[in-house]
Design a protein around this motif. Structure first.
Motif, PDB file in Angstrom:
ATOM      1  N   HIS A   1       4.873  -8.475  16.467  1.00  0.00           N
ATOM      2  CA  HIS A   1       6.038  -8.239  15.596  1.00  0.00           C
ATOM      3  C   HIS A   1       6.619  -9.584  15.137  1.00  0.00           C
ATOM      4  N   PHE A   2       6.682 -10.541  16.061  1.00  0.00           N
ATOM      5  CA  PHE A   2       7.162 -11.885  15.737  1.00  0.00           C
ATOM      6  C   PHE A   2       6.241 -12.545  14.709  1.00  0.00           C
ATOM      7  N   VAL A   3       4.949 -12.498  14.962  1.00  0.00           N
ATOM      8  CA  VAL A   3       3.967 -13.087  14.043  1.00  0.00           C
ATOM      9  C   VAL A   3       4.062 -12.430  12.671  1.00  0.00           C
ATOM     10  N   LYS A   4       4.223 -11.121  12.653  1.00  0.00           N
ATOM     11  CA  LYS A   4       4.333 -10.401  11.380  1.00  0.00           C
ATOM     12  C   LYS A   4       5.538 -10.894  10.585  1.00  0.00           C
ATOM     13  N   LYS A   5       6.661 -11.101  11.254  1.00  0.00           N
ATOM     14  CA  LYS A   5       7.858 -11.612  10.569  1.00  0.00           C
ATOM     15  C   LYS A   5       7.618 -13.021  10.030  1.00  0.00           C
ATOM     16  N   LEU A   6       6.936 -13.834  10.796  1.00  0.00           N
ATOM     17  CA  LEU A   6       6.619 -15.178  10.312  1.00  0.00           C
ATOM     18  C   LEU A   6       5.752 -15.103   9.059  1.00  0.00           C
ATOM     19  N   ARG A   7       4.760 -14.227   9.062  1.00  0.00           N
ATOM     20  CA  ARG A   7       3.888 -14.078   7.889  1.00  0.00           C
ATOM     21  C   ARG A   7       4.653 -13.490   6.704  1.00  0.00           C
ATOM     22  N   GLU A   8       5.522 -12.509   6.972  1.00  0.00           N
ATOM     23  CA  GLU A   8       6.303 -11.908   5.887  1.00  0.00           C
ATOM     24  C   GLU A   8       7.210 -12.932   5.214  1.00  0.00           C
ATOM     25  N   THR A   9       7.578 -13.956   5.947  1.00  0.00           N
ATOM     26  CA  THR A   9       8.430 -15.008   5.397  1.00  0.00           C
ATOM     27  C   THR A   9       7.605 -16.237   5.010  1.00  0.00           C
ATOM     28  N   GLN A  10       6.329 -16.011   4.811  1.00  0.00           N
ATOM     29  CA  GLN A  10       5.392 -16.980   4.233  1.00  0.00           C
ATOM     30  C   GLN A  10       5.069 -18.184   5.116  1.00  0.00           C
ATOM     31  N   MET A  11       5.182 -18.033   6.436  1.00  0.00           N
ATOM     32  CA  MET A  11       4.697 -19.115   7.287  1.00  0.00           C
ATOM     33  C   MET A  11       3.173 -19.082   7.239  1.00  0.00           C
ATOM     34  N   PRO A  12       2.537 -20.211   6.956  1.00  0.00           N
ATOM     35  CA  PRO A  12       1.074 -20.234   6.899  1.00  0.00           C
ATOM     36  C   PRO A  12       0.452 -19.933   8.270  1.00  0.00           C
ATOM     37  N   VAL A  13      -0.705 -19.319   8.244  1.00  0.00           N
ATOM     38  CA  VAL A  13      -1.428 -19.006   9.482  1.00  0.00           C
ATOM     39  C   VAL A  13      -1.662 -20.284  10.289  1.00  0.00           C
ATOM     40  N   SER A  14      -1.918 -21.387   9.612  1.00  0.00           N
ATOM     41  CA  SER A  14      -2.153 -22.647  10.333  1.00  0.00           C
ATOM     42  C   SER A  14      -0.941 -23.044  11.179  1.00  0.00           C
TER      43      SER A  14
END
Length: 122
Positions: free
Chosen positions: A48-61
C-alpha cells in the motif's frame, strides 16, 4: 497468508506488477514448499505504501533505493528520511502547479461561459 491474486485484488495492482516488484527487490514474498508466493499483512502494508509512492510519481529506482536502505537497517534512517522529504517536496510542488493550473482553467472557463452567454442574448 495471501496468494498473489488475493494481494493483487486487495492492493489493486496487477499480479504482473507484484512479480516485477519481486524481481526488482521491492518485495520479498515467502515461498511455500511448492514454490508458490505467499504474502502476509506486512507485505500488504508495504505494498500500500509502495502504491502511494508510485501514484505520486516516485520512480521505481527511488523506491528500490528506499527499500534497500530499509532492509539495511536503522543506520540508514537519515538517507531514508532524505528520500521521503525530497519526494514530499516534489508532491508539494505538484500540488502548487495543479492549483495554479486549476485557477487558470477556472478563469478561462468563466470567460468562455460569458462569451457564450452574450452570444445567446444577441
Amino acid at each position: 497468508m495471501y496468494s498473489i491474486s488475493e494481494v493483487a485484488e486487495k492492493v489493486d495492482i496487477s499480479a504482473h506488477t507484484l512479480r516485477y516488484y519481486e524481481k526488482e527487490g521491492i518485495i520479498s514474498p515467502v515461498r511455500n514448499a511448492h514454490g508458490i508466493r505467499e504474502f502476509d499483512e506486512q507485505h500488504l502494508k508495504w505494498l500500500h505504501f509502495v502504491k502511494k509512492l508510485r501514484e505520486t510519481q516516485m520512480p521505481v529506482s527511488q523506491i528500490k533505493e528506499y527499500t534497500h536502505l530499509f532492509l539495511e537497517g536503522e543506520h540508514t534512517a537519515n538517507e531514508r528520511l532524505r528520500l521521503l522529504e525530497e519526494h514530499q517536496q516534489f508532491i508539494r510542488d505538484q500540488i502548487e502547479t495543479l492549483l495554479a493550473t486549476d485557477e487558470m482553467l477556472t478563469k478561462k472557463i468563466s470567460t468562455y461561459k460569458e462569451i457564450m452567454k452574450k452570444s445567446l442574448m444577441k
